[in-house]
Design a protein around this motif. Sequence first.
Motif, mmCIF file in Angstrom:
data_model
loop_
_atom_site.group_PDB
_atom_site.id
_atom_site.type_symbol
_atom_site.label_atom_id
_atom_site.label_comp_id
_atom_site.label_asym_id
_atom_site.label_seq_id
_atom_site.Cartn_x
_atom_site.Cartn_y
_atom_site.Cartn_z
ATOM 1 N N GLU A 118 0.664 -1.247 -0.019
ATOM 2 C CA GLU A 118 0.211 0.017 0.149
ATOM 3 C C GLU A 118 0.781 1.040 -0.094
ATOM 4 O OE1 GLU A 118 -4.004 1.595 2.602
ATOM 5 O OE2 GLU A 118 -2.241 0.434 3.509
ATOM 6 N N SER A 119 0.574 2.371 -0.907
ATOM 7 C CA SER A 119 1.349 3.373 -0.836
ATOM 8 C C SER A 119 1.009 4.226 0.440
ATOM 9 C CB SER A 119 1.071 4.250 -2.193
ATOM 10 O OG SER A 119 -0.613 4.815 -1.815
ATOM 11 N N LYS A 120 2.154 5.248 0.571
ATOM 12 C CA LYS A 120 1.688 6.069 1.865
ATOM 13 C C LYS A 120 0.593 7.052 1.590
ATOM 14 C CE LYS A 120 5.511 7.659 3.478
ATOM 15 N NZ LYS A 120 6.693 8.530 3.747
ATOM 16 N N HIS A 121 0.462 7.400 0.419
ATOM 17 C CA HIS A 121 -0.760 8.213 0.150
ATOM 18 C C HIS A 121 -2.124 7.479 0.340
ATOM 19 C CE1 HIS A 121 -3.549 11.279 -1.602
ATOM 20 N NE2 HIS A 121 -3.890 10.378 -2.263
ATOM 21 N N GLU A 122 -2.309 6.245 0.112
ATOM 22 C CA GLU A 122 -3.404 5.465 0.298
ATOM 23 C C GLU A 122 -3.696 5.226 1.886
ATOM 24 O OE1 GLU A 122 -3.665 2.524 -3.524
ATOM 25 O OE2 GLU A 122 -2.188 2.175 -1.936
ATOM 26 N N ALA A 123 -2.657 5.046 2.670
ATOM 27 C CA ALA A 123 -2.406 4.816 3.844
ATOM 28 C C ALA A 123 -3.491 6.042 4.605
ATOM 29 C CB ALA A 123 -1.403 4.432 4.480
ATOM 30 N N GLU A 124 -2.664 7.391 4.182
ATOM 31 C CA GLU A 124 -3.152 8.702 4.929
ATOM 32 C C GLU A 124 -4.511 8.891 4.526
ATOM 33 O OE1 GLU A 124 -0.404 11.394 3.066
ATOM 34 O OE2 GLU A 124 1.352 10.841 4.243
ATOM 35 N N GLU A 125 -5.034 8.423 3.508
ATOM 36 C CA GLU A 125 -6.460 8.568 3.019
ATOM 37 C C GLU A 125 -7.352 7.977 4.038
ATOM 38 O OE1 GLU A 125 -8.294 10.420 0.587
ATOM 39 O OE2 GLU A 125 -6.081 11.460 0.486
ATOM 40 N N ARG A 126 -7.076 6.574 4.492
ATOM 41 C CA ARG A 126 -7.778 6.030 5.313
ATOM 42 C C ARG A 126 -7.391 5.852 6.858
ATOM 43 N NH1 ARG A 126 -4.849 1.827 7.340
ATOM 44 N NH2 ARG A 126 -3.220 0.871 5.955
ATOM 45 N N ALA A 127 -6.555 6.928 7.410
ATOM 46 C CA ALA A 127 -6.159 7.105 8.618
ATOM 47 C C ALA A 127 -7.076 7.300 9.720
ATOM 48 C CB ALA A 127 -5.038 8.044 8.771
ATOM 49 N N SER A 128 -7.103 6.676 10.742
ATOM 50 C CA SER A 128 -8.140 6.935 11.792
ATOM 51 C C SER A 128 -7.916 7.807 12.573
ATOM 52 C CB SER A 128 -8.130 5.411 12.466
ATOM 53 O OG SER A 128 -7.003 5.190 13.033
ATOM 54 N N ILE A 129 -8.939 8.537 13.016
ATOM 55 C CA ILE A 129 -8.766 9.607 13.989
ATOM 56 C C ILE A 129 -8.841 9.199 15.489
ATOM 57 C CG2 ILE A 129 -9.977 11.908 14.883
ATOM 58 C CD1 ILE A 129 -11.292 12.036 12.174
ATOM 59 N N THR A 130 -7.714 9.371 16.157
ATOM 60 C CA THR A 130 -7.633 9.088 17.545
ATOM 61 C C THR A 130 -7.380 10.294 18.454
ATOM 62 O OG1 THR A 130 -5.360 8.888 17.356
ATOM 63 C CG2 THR A 130 -6.559 7.025 16.908
ATOM 64 N N SER A 131 -7.364 10.008 19.590
ATOM 65 C CA SER A 131 -7.114 11.114 20.647
ATOM 66 C C SER A 131 -6.109 10.598 21.707
ATOM 67 C CB SER A 131 -8.173 11.514 21.245
ATOM 68 O OG SER A 131 -8.133 12.325 22.535
ATOM 69 N N LEU A 132 -5.212 11.347 22.113
ATOM 70 C CA LEU A 132 -4.025 10.806 22.837
ATOM 71 C C LEU A 132 -4.606 11.307 24.485
ATOM 72 C CD1 LEU A 132 -0.720 11.814 21.247
ATOM 73 C CD2 LEU A 132 -2.221 9.666 21.263
ATOM 74 N N SER A 133 -5.783 12.135 24.467
ATOM 75 C CA SER A 133 -6.228 12.640 25.808
ATOM 76 C C SER A 133 -7.553 11.605 26.149
ATOM 77 C CB SER A 133 -6.787 14.031 25.642
ATOM 78 O OG SER A 133 -7.535 14.280 26.915
ATOM 79 N N ARG A 134 -7.620 11.297 27.242
ATOM 80 C CA ARG A 134 -8.761 10.536 27.517
ATOM 81 C C ARG A 134 -10.088 11.322 27.899
ATOM 82 N NH1 ARG A 134 -7.775 5.903 32.275
ATOM 83 N NH2 ARG A 134 -7.805 4.031 30.649
ATOM 84 N N ARG A 135 -9.958 12.643 27.748
ATOM 85 C CA ARG A 135 -10.951 13.598 27.998
ATOM 86 C C ARG A 135 -11.758 13.818 26.780
ATOM 87 N NH1 ARG A 135 -7.049 16.961 30.796
ATOM 88 N NH2 ARG A 135 -7.019 18.461 29.055
ATOM 89 N N GLU A 136 -11.279 13.265 25.591
ATOM 90 C CA GLU A 136 -12.076 13.561 24.536
ATOM 91 C C GLU A 136 -13.370 12.839 24.248
ATOM 92 O OE1 GLU A 136 -12.489 15.425 20.788
ATOM 93 O OE2 GLU A 136 -10.914 15.692 22.352
ATOM 94 N N GLY A 137 -14.180 13.247 23.783
ATOM 95 C CA GLY A 137 -15.489 12.611 23.808
ATOM 96 C C GLY A 137 -15.619 11.395 22.581
ATOM 97 N N PRO A 138 -16.873 10.774 22.598
ATOM 98 C CA PRO A 138 -16.856 9.688 21.690
ATOM 99 C C PRO A 138 -16.745 9.903 20.270
ATOM 100 C CG PRO A 138 -19.085 10.348 22.389
ATOM 101 C CD PRO A 138 -17.996 11.336 22.969
ATOM 102 N N GLY A 139 -16.597 8.753 19.459
ATOM 103 C CA GLY A 139 -16.192 8.883 18.179
ATOM 104 C C GLY A 139 -14.820 8.760 17.715
ATOM 105 N N LYS A 140 -13.861 8.541 18.765
ATOM 106 C CA LYS A 140 -12.454 8.711 18.252
ATOM 107 C C LYS A 140 -11.973 7.541 19.282
ATOM 108 C CE LYS A 140 -11.812 13.690 17.591
ATOM 109 N NZ LYS A 140 -11.208 14.719 18.095
#
Length: 298
Positions: A200-222
């Motif tokens: 897989e190319s880097k561009h393809e991987a970037e397109e499907r990258a998941s959204i995460t949070s490094l803070s536990r205070r962040e709301g749902p969906g990540k």
Amino acid sequence: MDSSYFSNFNQLIFAMDYFRLLPEGCISEILSFTSPKDAVSSSAISRGFKSAAESDVVWEKFLPSDYQHIISKSDSLLVSSSKKELYFSLCDSPILTDGGKLSFSLDKKTGKKCFMVAARELGITWGDTPQYWEWLPHPDSRFSEVAKLKWVCWLDILGKVETRILSKRTKYVVYLVFKLANRFYGLETVNAYVRLVGCESKHEAEERASITSLSRREGPGKKRPKRRIDGWMEIEMGTFFNDIGEDGDVEARLMEIIHLDGKAGLIVQGMEFRPEEEEEEEEEEEEEEEEGGRGRQF
């Protein structure tokens, strides 16, 4: 009580009586085709089973075929009276290999290989610029130093391992292992992906990258971080299937390069590549953590 219960129970008793007639060496050979969890459970059946289930014949099969080569690359002193003791030692006490660049351990339930890449071996943008990142020892880290983010607007961390060193025909999960300083900011939203470099190319991987949070205070969906038994936090970056170990490199990347706000307070120990756990196994681990730590129970 369901009649099938008595039928299964009678079958179990019959099987136990049959196995007791076998020489211990035969029982050991049979158990070596099961799993570490099954071997530990079977040792409770009888004194004869206990001896067979603890033999080196059984636990040698549960260790990776290249475990001696891996251990030979470590400066750690491993003293084990049996293969079973060595197995659990590698589960509970990761060893450093390759001059401290990697740590190696085993998944307790399966015996499959787990590796963590040290922060110093990660590709951290501006990681060698003292005004942005600093390198320092940490009392809870298995490595000699960790990377602490002082301030950047462009966060980009890349880890990589060769698929040939991992367990074959295994689904792996990659985690960033980290802590947050008392004062941190700008880490609520980051993107992450894992890709087989040759597939897989880097561009393809970037397109499907998941959204995460490094803070536990962040709301749902990540995706949000979880606390590990060793006191660190981990965030899932992605998964991949290692078939026969011939896919070259697997790459894991965590980044925030779109919104160029300031970011600070991230402490990175490394990236861990370990086999995916079943849901029920994850629940057992959480219960075990609440009961006070890791032991030789499954």
